[in-house]
Structures are given as structure tokens and as C-alpha cells.
Design a protein around this motif. Structure first.
Motif, PDB file in Angstrom:
ATOM      1  N   TYR A  14      40.123  39.308  92.065  1.00 21.90           N
ATOM      2  CA  TYR A  14      39.699  39.455  90.671  1.00 21.90           C
ATOM      3  C   TYR A  14      38.420  38.663  90.419  1.00 21.90           C
ATOM      4  N   SER A  15      38.342  37.471  90.981  1.00 24.21           N
ATOM      5  CA  SER A  15      37.157  36.630  90.827  1.00 24.21           C
ATOM      6  C   SER A  15      35.939  37.267  91.485  1.00 24.21           C
ATOM      7  N   PHE A  16      36.134  37.856  92.652  1.00 23.33           N
ATOM      8  CA  PHE A  16      35.030  38.535  93.342  1.00 23.33           C
ATOM      9  C   PHE A  16      34.520  39.710  92.509  1.00 23.33           C
ATOM     10  N   VAL A  17      35.439  40.517  92.011  1.00 26.23           N
ATOM     11  CA  VAL A  17      35.057  41.617  91.122  1.00 26.23           C
ATOM     12  C   VAL A  17      34.380  41.051  89.877  1.00 26.23           C
ATOM     13  N   ILE A  19      32.606  38.352  89.632  1.00 27.73           N
ATOM     14  CA  ILE A  19      31.237  37.932  89.957  1.00 27.73           C
ATOM     15  C   ILE A  19      30.310  39.146  89.941  1.00 27.73           C
ATOM     16  N   ILE A  20      30.748  40.231  90.538  1.00 21.73           N
ATOM     17  CA  ILE A  20      29.941  41.460  90.541  1.00 21.73           C
ATOM     18  C   ILE A  20      29.713  41.947  89.109  1.00 21.73           C
ATOM     19  N   CYS A  21      30.770  41.967  88.325  1.00 20.91           N
ATOM     20  CA  CYS A  21      30.656  42.442  86.941  1.00 20.91           C
ATOM     21  C   CYS A  21      29.825  41.490  86.088  1.00 20.91           C
ATOM     22  N   THR A  22      29.913  40.208  86.349  1.00 18.57           N
ATOM     23  CA  THR A  22      29.092  39.237  85.628  1.00 18.57           C
ATOM     24  C   THR A  22      27.617  39.453  85.948  1.00 18.57           C
ATOM     25  N   LEU A  23      27.321  39.726  87.205  1.00 21.58           N
ATOM     26  CA  LEU A  23      25.935  40.026  87.580  1.00 21.58           C
ATOM     27  C   LEU A  23      25.445  41.291  86.873  1.00 21.58           C
ATOM     28  N   ASN A  59      38.512  46.787  89.560  1.00 26.54           N
ATOM     29  CA  ASN A  59      39.810  46.114  89.558  1.00 26.54           C
ATOM     30  C   ASN A  59      40.944  47.078  89.874  1.00 26.54           C
ATOM     31  N   LYS A  60      40.843  48.290  89.382  1.00 26.98           N
ATOM     32  CA  LYS A  60      41.880  49.277  89.678  1.00 26.98           C
ATOM     33  C   LYS A  60      41.911  49.579  91.171  1.00 26.98           C
ATOM     34  N   PRO A 114      36.804  35.548  81.219  1.00 26.35           N
ATOM     35  CA  PRO A 114      37.472  35.988  82.449  1.00 26.35           C
ATOM     36  C   PRO A 114      38.892  35.438  82.622  1.00 26.35           C
ATOM     37  N   LEU A 115      39.118  34.210  82.224  1.00 26.40           N
ATOM     38  CA  LEU A 115      40.481  33.651  82.344  1.00 26.40           C
ATOM     39  C   LEU A 115      41.467  34.386  81.450  1.00 26.40           C
ATOM     40  N   ILE A 116      41.043  34.676  80.240  1.00 29.30           N
ATOM     41  CA  ILE A 116      41.905  35.405  79.306  1.00 29.30           C
ATOM     42  C   ILE A 116      42.149  36.821  79.831  1.00 29.30           C
ATOM     43  N   ASN A 117      41.079  37.486  80.281  1.00 25.16           N
ATOM     44  CA  ASN A 117      41.223  38.856  80.781  1.00 25.16           C
ATOM     45  C   ASN A 117      42.116  38.936  82.014  1.00 25.16           C
ATOM     46  N   PHE A 118      41.945  38.000  82.974  1.00 24.98           N
ATOM     47  CA  PHE A 118      42.789  38.040  84.165  1.00 24.98           C
ATOM     48  C   PHE A 118      44.255  37.870  83.780  1.00 24.98           C
ATOM     49  N   THR A 119      44.525  36.919  82.935  1.00 25.37           N
ATOM     50  CA  THR A 119      45.908  36.665  82.531  1.00 25.37           C
ATOM     51  C   THR A 119      46.521  37.900  81.889  1.00 25.37           C
ATOM     52  N   LEU A 120      45.823  38.493  80.943  1.00 23.06           N
ATOM     53  CA  LEU A 120      46.361  39.683  80.271  1.00 23.06           C
ATOM     54  C   LEU A 120      46.475  40.885  81.215  1.00 23.06           C
ATOM     55  N   ASN A 121      45.468  41.085  82.064  1.00 19.27           N
ATOM     56  CA  ASN A 121      45.535  42.212  82.992  1.00 19.27           C
ATOM     57  C   ASN A 121      46.629  42.025  84.035  1.00 19.27           C
ATOM     58  N   ASN A 122      46.827  40.807  84.481  1.00 17.69           N
ATOM     59  CA  ASN A 122      47.832  40.533  85.508  1.00 17.69           C
ATOM     60  C   ASN A 122      49.249  40.676  84.959  1.00 17.69           C
TER      61      ASN A 122
END
Length: 127
Positions: A14-17, A19-23, A59-60, A114-122
Motif C-alpha cells: 500500500y505504501s509503495f502504491v 508513493i507512486i500515487c503521491t508522485l 491497490n485493487k 494516507p494513514l486514514i485511507n489505508f485503515t479504512l480501505n483495509n
């Protein structure tokens, strides 16, 4: 133990994705604000939408896997709307209330959303 390891691997992906999305986000933000001279809140809004499309697809496919479902897409969009709203509030506050450069707001959004999104998506979207 195995559950923690799987969680850590998923978070790394998720973090790698992320980083790509942040770029992608920063590149489109730079293009809209610096090259097209758009107002930072508008640039951030458009950039967030573009980034969200890439985020869902990556992510999917890469992070969470599984089969496509309309329910997951709708949940992802709800999480994205929450992130979008937070992004808008943070950028607006930093630029128009605090009168800081928009880059300060971008740093805050990268640390919070990103922390909020990862938590909710996970726990909700891709469970």
C-alpha cells in the motif's frame, strides 16, 4: 504472527502504491498550479481526483487483490471522498486561513490522509 506478517506486507505494498500515487498527485498539482496558474485549491482538487483513479486501479490489482465488485468500488469512492474532503479542508486552511504556501498543506496531507485511507480501505473496502 502470520496475520501480522500479512498485514505488514499489505501495508508495504500500500505504501509503495501510495508513493507512486503521491508522485502523480504532486506532478499534476505542479502542472495545474505552476504551469497552468490554477488556484491551489482547484489544482489540489483536480489532482486528488486523478490520483484517486490511479490509486484504485493499483491497490485493487497490487495491494488487496481479489475480484472486482461494485460494492468495493463504491466503498473505495466513499473512502476517497473522505480523503478528498480532508485534502480540501487542509489545503484551504493552510493557503487561505493561515496564508502559508500550498506546499506546506501538501506535506500535511501526505502525512495524514494516507494513514486514514489505508485503515479504512483495509478494514472496510477490501476486507
Amino acid at each position: 504472527m502470520i496475520l501480522n506478517r500479512l498485514f505488514i506486507i499489505k501495508f508495504i505494498k500500500y505504501s509503495f502504491v501510495g508513493i507512486i500515487c503521491t508522485l502523480i498527485y504532486f506532478l499534476t498539482m505542479f502542472i495545474f498550479v505552476e504551469l497552468f496558474h490554477q488556484e491551489p485549491v482547484i489544482g489540489a482538487s483536480i489532482s486528488f481526483i486523478i490520483m484517486t483513479l490511479f490509486s484504485y486501479l493499483l491497490n485493487k490489482k497490487y495491494t488487496f487483490g481479489g475480484k472486482y465488485s461494485h460494492q468495493q468500488l463504491l466503498r473505495f469512492l466513499v473512502v476517497s471522498i473522505i480523503g478528498f474532503t480532508l485534502n480540501f479542508i487542509i489545503i484551504f486552511t493552510v493557503v487561505h486561513v493561515l496564508s502559508f504556501h500550498y506546499a506546506i498543506g501538501e506535506i500535511v496531507t501526505v502525512l495524514v490522509i494516507p494513514l486514514i485511507n489505508f485503515t479504512l480501505n483495509n478494514i472496510w473496502t477490501f476486507k
